[in-house]
Design an enzyme around this catalytic site. Structure first.
Site, mmCIF file in Angstrom:
data_model
loop_
_atom_site.group_PDB
_atom_site.id
_atom_site.type_symbol
_atom_site.label_atom_id
_atom_site.label_comp_id
_atom_site.label_asym_id
_atom_site.label_seq_id
_atom_site.Cartn_x
_atom_site.Cartn_y
_atom_site.Cartn_z
ATOM 1 N N ARG A 45 0.812 -1.224 0.000
ATOM 2 C CA ARG A 45 0.000 0.000 0.000
ATOM 3 C C ARG A 45 0.839 1.265 0.000
ATOM 4 O O ARG A 45 0.492 2.249 -0.664
ATOM 5 C CB ARG A 45 -0.943 -0.023 1.196
ATOM 6 N N ASP A 72 -15.394 10.046 9.060
ATOM 7 C CA ASP A 72 -14.402 8.994 8.859
ATOM 8 C C ASP A 72 -13.026 9.627 8.876
ATOM 9 O O ASP A 72 -12.860 10.809 8.542
ATOM 10 C CB ASP A 72 -14.618 8.253 7.538
#
Length: 281
Positions: free
Chosen positions: A44, A147
């Site tokens: 990632r 979030d």
């Protein structure tokens, strides 16, 4: 037969780099990365090194630690957060929520917080359940959707999904709450404006020392979030959530999460649904 050769990694990355990543993401977002996530971290974050034109993890992490306010921190956190969600996930929660909201007598709109809203399926599911309960596209409800990951929050705010993301919804719900795309947007759907109007979106890090001023909520959804935190961090977050719940409010958590360790704050009300412990005199 010779063993297959393992291709060299594009970027210089070793155990020390992985341990630094674990320390940084824990300090920044409270996420406790397991030792088994070393390959995932490389995969990632390699995209971020490539984007930044940096050849070694050490240099990338040095740059982050050298400036705690630089924008790349947001990309670093976004890359390492996991966002698994679906419409009406853990469906047993929604009837409990509707019975709870229906039983309240407020002189204001009812307030629900989805504090790990991801790409929006959870808060939109809450809105759809309320619209059905009140038989109205505009029930007396305000939903705050927050979030840590700003990328997925932008998707939630747009309210546009590929067709396969909504294919398990009943046809009646699809017709009532979504607009089908045509032409270049064929195969996609958009949340109808009246449903979207029930939601407000805001980025929020649950591990930030100071949260923005928030009004008390009648219900909070904090599902499948605590599993990424260690116990001290979980308790810290739960204590702040308790303060933001109305005295008769409910907290909804994930199917694998238990709050027995925080019995001074919450007690079980239903399956993975908790109520505040009343404060003593």
């Amino acid at each position: 037969m010779p063993a297959p050769t393992v291709s060299a990694r594009e970027f210089d990355y070793g155990p020390a780099d992985f341990e630094r990543v674990r320390r940084l993401i824990h300090a920044r977002a409270g996420i406790a990365l397991a030792e088994s996530k070393e390959a995932m971290v490389y995969s990632r974050l390699s995209r971020r090194l490539r984007s930044c034109g940096i050849g070694r993890f050490r240099d990338y992490l040095d740059a982050l630690e050298g400036d705690v306010a630089q924008p790349e921190w947001e990309q670093f956190v976004n890359a390492l957060t996991t966002n698994l969600t679906a419409f009406f996930r853990e469906p047993h929660h929604f009837p409990v929520l509707m019975r709870h909201l229906r039983g309240l007598r407020r002189q204001r709109a009812l307030r629900v917080w989805s504090c790990a809203a991801s790409t929006g399926e959870e808060p939109y599911s809450i809105a759809m359940a309320a619209a059905q309960e009140w038989a109205s596209p505009s029930p007396p409800l305000e939903i705050l959707a927050t979030d840590l990951d700003t990328r997925v929050l932008a998707t939630a705010e747009a309210g546009v999904y590929d067709q396969e993301r909504v294919e398990r919804l009943p046809p009646e719900q699809l017709q009532r709450h979504f607009l089908r795309g045509t032409g270049a947007n064929a195969g996609r759907v958009r949340v109808r404006p009246e449903l979207r109007a029930l939601l407000a979106f805001r980025p929020l890090n649950l591990l930030a020392p100071d949260w923005p001023a928030l009004a008390p909520f009648d219900a909070i959804f904090c599902r499948n979030v605590m599993i990424y935190f260690d116990k001290p961090t979980q308790y810290q977050v739960l204590r702040k959530l308790a303060r933001l719940l109305e005295p008769d409010g409910l907290l909804f958590v994930g199917h694998s999460e238990s709050l027995l360790f925080a019995s001074d704050l919450f007690r079980l009300r239903a399956q993975t649904v908790y109520e505040r412990v009343k404060a003593g005199p």
